[in-house]
Design a protein around this motif. Sequence first.
Motif, PDB file in Angstrom:
ATOM      1  N   LYS A 421     -21.609  31.224  29.237  1.00  0.00           N
ATOM      2  CA  LYS A 421     -22.062  32.487  29.823  1.00  0.00           C
ATOM      3  C   LYS A 421     -22.457  33.517  28.776  1.00  0.00           C
ATOM      4  O   LYS A 421     -22.960  34.599  29.121  1.00  0.00           O
ATOM      5  CB  LYS A 421     -20.948  33.075  30.701  1.00  0.00           C
ATOM      6  N   THR A 422     -22.243  33.220  27.501  1.00  0.00           N
ATOM      7  CA  THR A 422     -22.564  34.168  26.437  1.00  0.00           C
ATOM      8  C   THR A 422     -24.060  34.456  26.408  1.00  0.00           C
ATOM      9  O   THR A 422     -24.888  33.533  26.454  1.00  0.00           O
ATOM     10  CB  THR A 422     -22.130  33.620  25.064  1.00  0.00           C
ATOM     11  N   VAL A 423     -24.431  35.728  26.333  1.00  0.00           N
ATOM     12  CA  VAL A 423     -25.832  36.134  26.211  1.00  0.00           C
ATOM     13  C   VAL A 423     -26.086  36.549  24.772  1.00  0.00           C
ATOM     14  O   VAL A 423     -25.489  37.509  24.271  1.00  0.00           O
ATOM     15  CB  VAL A 423     -26.165  37.294  27.173  1.00  0.00           C
ATOM     16  N   LEU A 424     -26.953  35.818  24.095  1.00  0.00           N
ATOM     17  CA  LEU A 424     -27.287  36.132  22.710  1.00  0.00           C
ATOM     18  C   LEU A 424     -28.313  37.256  22.659  1.00  0.00           C
ATOM     19  O   LEU A 424     -29.079  37.454  23.610  1.00  0.00           O
ATOM     20  CB  LEU A 424     -27.817  34.889  21.997  1.00  0.00           C
ATOM     21  N   GLU A 425     -28.342  37.964  21.525  1.00  0.00           N
ATOM     22  CA  GLU A 425     -29.230  39.110  21.380  1.00  0.00           C
ATOM     23  C   GLU A 425     -30.086  38.981  20.128  1.00  0.00           C
ATOM     24  O   GLU A 425     -29.752  38.241  19.201  1.00  0.00           O
ATOM     25  CB  GLU A 425     -28.400  40.406  21.287  1.00  0.00           C
ATOM     26  N   ARG A 426     -31.185  39.712  20.136  1.00  0.00           N
ATOM     27  CA  ARG A 426     -32.024  39.781  18.946  1.00  0.00           C
ATOM     28  C   ARG A 426     -31.195  40.285  17.771  1.00  0.00           C
ATOM     29  O   ARG A 426     -30.426  41.228  17.896  1.00  0.00           O
ATOM     30  CB  ARG A 426     -33.189  40.736  19.189  1.00  0.00           C
ATOM     31  N   GLY A 427     -31.340  39.646  16.617  1.00  0.00           N
ATOM     32  CA  GLY A 427     -30.595  40.042  15.432  1.00  0.00           C
ATOM     33  C   GLY A 427     -29.284  39.306  15.266  1.00  0.00           C
ATOM     34  O   GLY A 427     -28.656  39.404  14.202  1.00  0.00           O
ATOM     35  N   ASP A 428     -28.851  38.577  16.301  1.00  0.00           N
ATOM     36  CA  ASP A 428     -27.644  37.756  16.162  1.00  0.00           C
ATOM     37  C   ASP A 428     -27.869  36.676  15.119  1.00  0.00           C
ATOM     38  O   ASP A 428     -28.957  36.099  15.022  1.00  0.00           O
ATOM     39  CB  ASP A 428     -27.285  37.079  17.493  1.00  0.00           C
ATOM     40  N   HIS A 429     -26.818  36.391  14.346  1.00  0.00           N
ATOM     41  CA  HIS A 429     -26.832  35.238  13.448  1.00  0.00           C
ATOM     42  C   HIS A 429     -26.005  34.141  14.109  1.00  0.00           C
ATOM     43  O   HIS A 429     -24.820  34.342  14.381  1.00  0.00           O
ATOM     44  CB  HIS A 429     -26.239  35.598  12.089  1.00  0.00           C
ATOM     45  N   VAL A 430     -26.643  33.002  14.384  1.00  0.00           N
ATOM     46  CA  VAL A 430     -25.924  31.897  15.011  1.00  0.00           C
ATOM     47  C   VAL A 430     -25.704  30.799  13.961  1.00  0.00           C
ATOM     48  O   VAL A 430     -26.587  30.493  13.162  1.00  0.00           O
ATOM     49  CB  VAL A 430     -26.677  31.327  16.235  1.00  0.00           C
ATOM     50  N   VAL A 431     -24.502  30.255  13.940  1.00  0.00           N
ATOM     51  CA  VAL A 431     -24.165  29.138  13.058  1.00  0.00           C
ATOM     52  C   VAL A 431     -24.071  27.913  13.950  1.00  0.00           C
ATOM     53  O   VAL A 431     -23.198  27.839  14.826  1.00  0.00           O
ATOM     54  CB  VAL A 431     -22.848  29.375  12.311  1.00  0.00           C
ATOM     55  N   MET A 432     -24.974  26.972  13.765  1.00  0.00           N
ATOM     56  CA  MET A 432     -25.139  25.881  14.715  1.00  0.00           C
ATOM     57  C   MET A 432     -25.167  24.521  14.019  1.00  0.00           C
ATOM     58  O   MET A 432     -25.517  24.403  12.846  1.00  0.00           O
ATOM     59  CB  MET A 432     -26.432  26.066  15.503  1.00  0.00           C
ATOM     60  N   PHE A 433     -24.767  23.497  14.785  1.00  0.00           N
ATOM     61  CA  PHE A 433     -24.862  22.114  14.326  1.00  0.00           C
ATOM     62  C   PHE A 433     -25.991  21.431  15.075  1.00  0.00           C
ATOM     63  O   PHE A 433     -26.153  21.610  16.288  1.00  0.00           O
ATOM     64  CB  PHE A 433     -23.561  21.357  14.578  1.00  0.00           C
ATOM     65  N   VAL A 434     -26.766  20.612  14.339  1.00  0.00           N
ATOM     66  CA  VAL A 434     -27.865  19.874  14.948  1.00  0.00           C
ATOM     67  C   VAL A 434     -28.037  18.549  14.220  1.00  0.00           C
ATOM     68  O   VAL A 434     -27.765  18.447  13.013  1.00  0.00           O
ATOM     69  CB  VAL A 434     -29.177  20.704  14.902  1.00  0.00           C
TER      70      VAL A 434
END
Length: 446
Positions: A421-434
Amino acid sequence: MKVVVIGVGQVGSSVAHALAEDHEVIAVDKNPDRLDSVRAETDVLTYEGDGARLEVLKTAGVPSADLVIGSTSDDRSNILICSTARALCESTFTIARVAETEYLATWSQLREAFNVDLMVGADHLTARSIVEVAGLPTARDVEYFGQGRVVMAEFTIPEESPVAEATVQAINLSDGVNLVAVFDDDQMEIVRGKTHLHPGHRLLAIGKPTQVERFGSKLAPEARLKNIRRVLILGGGEIGYQTARLLEQRGLEPRLVEIDSERAQTLAQELPDTLVLHDDATNPDFLRQEGVADTDLVVSALTPDERNLLTSVLSRELGAEQVLSVVHNGAYEPLFARSGIDVTVNPRREVIEEILRHTRARGVEKITFVGHEQGEVVEVELDDDSPLAGTPLEDAAQAIPHNFVIGAVIRNGDVLTPRGKTVLERGDHVVMFVDADVADEVLEAI
């Protein structure tokens, strides 16, 4: 993007191979055997010649290149290559690989000094990784993101672990940490709620440093979790020196062993808070006398790798709490692991990751590879055009062509643990695995 890689030894050839699938790559080297080897493994154009010569650079297409990478074994040649490339085309981004720390220090203080956009120093990057691992004693690989606010840690699941054979949804993860991938030497998969955690497999966690450390203690409760204070560095080369210097900056007083008397004297003068010992690090009597058994961390930074293996195994057998070894030849890393060495750091891999970070999609802040380069953990800043911004994550993710996992979100200096349910925003830094095979497509879509 048009990329010219000049110098295709182990680092240059790895970079060329990684970029060739999505970019036009031209490889330049004086050694025809190296070029034959690159052509046999990678779809690249090659040109034989001395990359420090102007005519060679022109013929290899440097004036129209988007990126030029100087990766020869000679620092001065790499700097000359990059500065010449900038003179040929001002818009070309240049990366110089250097071994000499003085070049890196000068460039860091005065970026205009060499007319090079980015300098990459293997020894400094390696020392930085060693110190990062020292901050999380139970992990075998550690990388920090978001200026230290988020950590990625790789753990091995012990046979006797209370979570062995449990599913992820059954272990009641605390807020502040996400499990993103589980893997072994053959395959890697994204973690789901029903994923089983098998003993011997490796597990990738992303989150707040304190929470990830607590998870490590839950994974292996018998491990003696404590702050690393007593560090013994074997080898006073550039990596050993840089490691000691960074540890001093963190308020520690490491000990460093160097066999060469003149080098030992120099190190003693330059490292005021380090006890420099003039002796042979491969001597078991000396290691025993210096209290290896009471040492929190032994860092073996000798050359060649065979000496590192010897001192690492000796330190382990003499009772060292944790042993970290620098391994230059990646083919030796499985041997170190089978010998019971806790953690290895590969200088070439550190350089490759740093170079590739600057070839990825706009907004990529940092990248690191995991599981024999099967997967990637990436820090990305979201802009207005990102399909992930402004919509609950469980819905926004449908617009991305492949599976990925966001382990943490950094917003205005705070770390958030993302949920559906988290809503991400412009300028957020996301740390992700791919998955590494689809990383470029995912990053382009984001």
